[in-house]
Scaffold this active site. Sequence first.
Site, mmCIF file in Angstrom:
data_model
loop_
_atom_site.group_PDB
_atom_site.id
_atom_site.type_symbol
_atom_site.label_atom_id
_atom_site.label_comp_id
_atom_site.label_asym_id
_atom_site.label_seq_id
_atom_site.Cartn_x
_atom_site.Cartn_y
_atom_site.Cartn_z
ATOM 1 N N LYS A 111 0.974 -1.291 0.066
ATOM 2 C CA LYS A 111 0.050 0.024 -0.104
ATOM 3 C C LYS A 111 0.777 1.211 0.076
ATOM 4 O O LYS A 111 0.586 2.517 -0.450
ATOM 5 C CB LYS A 111 -0.889 0.031 1.244
ATOM 6 C CG LYS A 111 -1.852 -1.228 0.966
ATOM 7 C CD LYS A 111 -3.364 -0.496 1.935
ATOM 8 C CE LYS A 111 -4.356 -1.850 1.744
ATOM 9 N NZ LYS A 111 -5.541 -1.819 2.608
ATOM 10 N N LYS A 195 -5.264 -9.868 -6.886
ATOM 11 C CA LYS A 195 -6.224 -9.976 -6.065
ATOM 12 C C LYS A 195 -7.290 -9.151 -6.588
ATOM 13 O O LYS A 195 -7.055 -7.831 -6.780
ATOM 14 C CB LYS A 195 -5.862 -9.725 -4.809
ATOM 15 C CG LYS A 195 -6.968 -10.045 -3.598
ATOM 16 C CD LYS A 195 -6.383 -9.684 -2.330
ATOM 17 C CE LYS A 195 -6.219 -8.278 -2.095
ATOM 18 N NZ LYS A 195 -5.812 -7.753 -0.735
ATOM 19 N N LYS A 198 -10.688 -3.374 -4.193
ATOM 20 C CA LYS A 198 -11.320 -2.002 -4.182
ATOM 21 C C LYS A 198 -10.413 -0.944 -4.977
ATOM 22 O O LYS A 198 -10.871 -0.111 -5.305
ATOM 23 C CB LYS A 198 -11.584 -1.462 -2.856
ATOM 24 C CG LYS A 198 -12.681 -2.316 -1.986
ATOM 25 C CD LYS A 198 -12.812 -1.731 -0.873
ATOM 26 C CE LYS A 198 -13.693 -2.626 0.165
ATOM 27 N NZ LYS A 198 -13.400 -2.533 1.644
HETATM 28 P P1 TYM Z 1 -10.910 -5.514 4.060
HETATM 29 O O1 TYM Z 1 -11.953 -4.444 4.333
HETATM 30 O O2 TYM Z 1 -9.691 -5.220 2.930
HETATM 31 O O3 TYM Z 1 -11.614 -6.843 3.506
HETATM 32 C C1 TYM Z 1 -12.776 -7.388 4.087
HETATM 33 C C2 TYM Z 1 -12.851 -8.786 4.094
HETATM 34 O O4 TYM Z 1 -12.857 -9.270 2.723
HETATM 35 C C3 TYM Z 1 -11.833 -10.327 2.414
HETATM 36 N N1 TYM Z 1 -11.378 -9.978 1.236
HETATM 37 C C4 TYM Z 1 -11.457 -10.869 0.118
HETATM 38 N N2 TYM Z 1 -11.384 -12.350 -0.019
HETATM 39 C C5 TYM Z 1 -11.528 -13.009 -0.954
HETATM 40 N N3 TYM Z 1 -10.759 -12.518 -2.146
HETATM 41 C C6 TYM Z 1 -10.575 -11.281 -2.077
HETATM 42 N N4 TYM Z 1 -10.221 -10.730 -3.190
HETATM 43 C C7 TYM Z 1 -10.810 -10.438 -0.988
HETATM 44 N N5 TYM Z 1 -10.552 -9.033 -0.514
HETATM 45 C C8 TYM Z 1 -10.961 -8.992 0.508
HETATM 46 C C9 TYM Z 1 -10.744 -9.873 3.412
HETATM 47 O O5 TYM Z 1 -9.882 -10.894 3.732
HETATM 48 C C10 TYM Z 1 -11.572 -9.601 4.773
HETATM 49 O O6 TYM Z 1 -11.840 -10.705 5.318
HETATM 50 N N6 TYM Z 1 -7.870 -5.474 7.917
HETATM 51 C C11 TYM Z 1 -8.967 -5.835 7.360
HETATM 52 C C12 TYM Z 1 -10.240 -5.472 8.240
HETATM 53 C C13 TYM Z 1 -10.066 -5.514 9.787
HETATM 54 C C14 TYM Z 1 -10.523 -6.734 10.259
HETATM 55 C C15 TYM Z 1 -10.303 -6.607 11.759
HETATM 56 C C16 TYM Z 1 -10.826 -7.909 10.005
HETATM 57 C C17 TYM Z 1 -9.992 -4.569 10.593
HETATM 58 N N7 TYM Z 1 -9.932 -5.083 11.791
HETATM 59 C C18 TYM Z 1 -10.411 -7.431 12.886
HETATM 60 C C19 TYM Z 1 -11.065 -9.122 10.817
HETATM 61 C C20 TYM Z 1 -10.809 -8.660 12.322
HETATM 62 C C21 TYM Z 1 -9.364 -5.370 5.967
HETATM 63 O O7 TYM Z 1 -8.678 -4.806 5.573
HETATM 64 O O8 TYM Z 1 -10.528 -5.977 5.238
#
Ligand code: TYM
Length: 333
Positions: A111, A195, A198
């Site tokens: 990032k 991947k 967004k």
């Molecule tokens: P975030 O917001 O990027 O994504 C949310 C969830 O979607 C999953 N995900 C995917 N799974 C499969 N294929 C993809 N291309 C894909 N893109 C996203 C992510 O693995 C996630 O489960 N750091 C985390 C948010 C967070 C969090 C937490 C999660 C903050 N605190 C505590 C669990 C527990 C994040 O950026 O997810």
Amino acid sequence: MTLIFSGMQPTRQLHLGNYLGALKNWVKLQHDAQAIFCVVDMHAMTIAHDPETLRSNIREVAAAYIAAGIDPEKNILFNQSAVPGHAELNWILTCHTPLGWLNRMTQFKEKAGKQKDNAVLGLYAYPVLMAADILLYKATHVPVGEDQKQHLELARDIAGAFNRYYKADDFFPLPEPQILGEATRVMSLRDGTKKMSKSDESEYSRINLTDDADTIALKIRKAKTDPEPLPSAAEGLEGRPEAANLVTIYAALSDTTKAAVLSEFGGQQFSAFKGALADLAVARLAPIAGEMNRLLGDRAELDRLLKRGAERAGEIAGRTMNEVKDLVGLVRF
Ligand code: TYM
């Protein structure tokens, strides 16, 4: 006791990767255990953001959770910033996280890119806030997509370091990642080695949860493929990342396996398969988009649900923070 915690960032629109990698699994898991689902709005501030857009994205993600099938009464659903314990515990955990551990985080490197010196401290410290989210509720299980695995390993390391430092064995449980289903890493529709994300510039790289039927069909029709027909067995997908991705998406959307999809479509051309995939995606996603719209139309009700969720989360968080403050040697009144 099993306690599930997970969250999504309210940055831009949720996409099929978020749905298949996480949200769809949450909907299944909510029946078996107490679960807390958070809209991690403070995490969304680690990249450039517009305040009005953030505010509307927070409500949109909450609406997506409910529209996909999360029950806000049985589970706790809230936005992170409404419970101050997240920021408080974050600070305490930063004091137990060696810089070397954060230096290893690959997502920061991706990032921040080449501009490391200009990247903000929040982006660097982001995984510590994520650990705080989970540990604040002493969660035991965290259902996420594969890309969060390294962050969860760090959360476990921080929990262990904290427990050892204060000689408080098992104070924080070491949270288990739950990386479930066929689609743990959904790839871009334009490049099967990247991947689905967004932040990809191309709208055609992802299907958003709010895309209408025509847009979904168009994006699937335009999805990159190779000239060969579909293989009849999963081994035939090796070295064919785009084909593997579309088959994975089909399997996950229809709750079956890649092998079952290939036994149905093996030998067929992509044109036929893409038509079936578009129909399936529309059938699964259109009702979610419709329900999201309905929920967003009644903002007062959505805010009431979020507020109630924050109160319930706040009770658990408050108890943990009292214990934490006592353990680390702070004075409270
Ligand atoms: P975030 O917001 O990027 O994504 C949310 C969830 O979607 C999953 N995900 C995917 N799974 C499969 N294929 C993809 N291309 C894909 N893109 C996203 C992510 O693995 C996630 O489960 N750091 C985390 C948010 C967070 C969090 C937490 C999660 C903050 N605190 C505590 C669990 C527990 C994040 O950026 O997810």
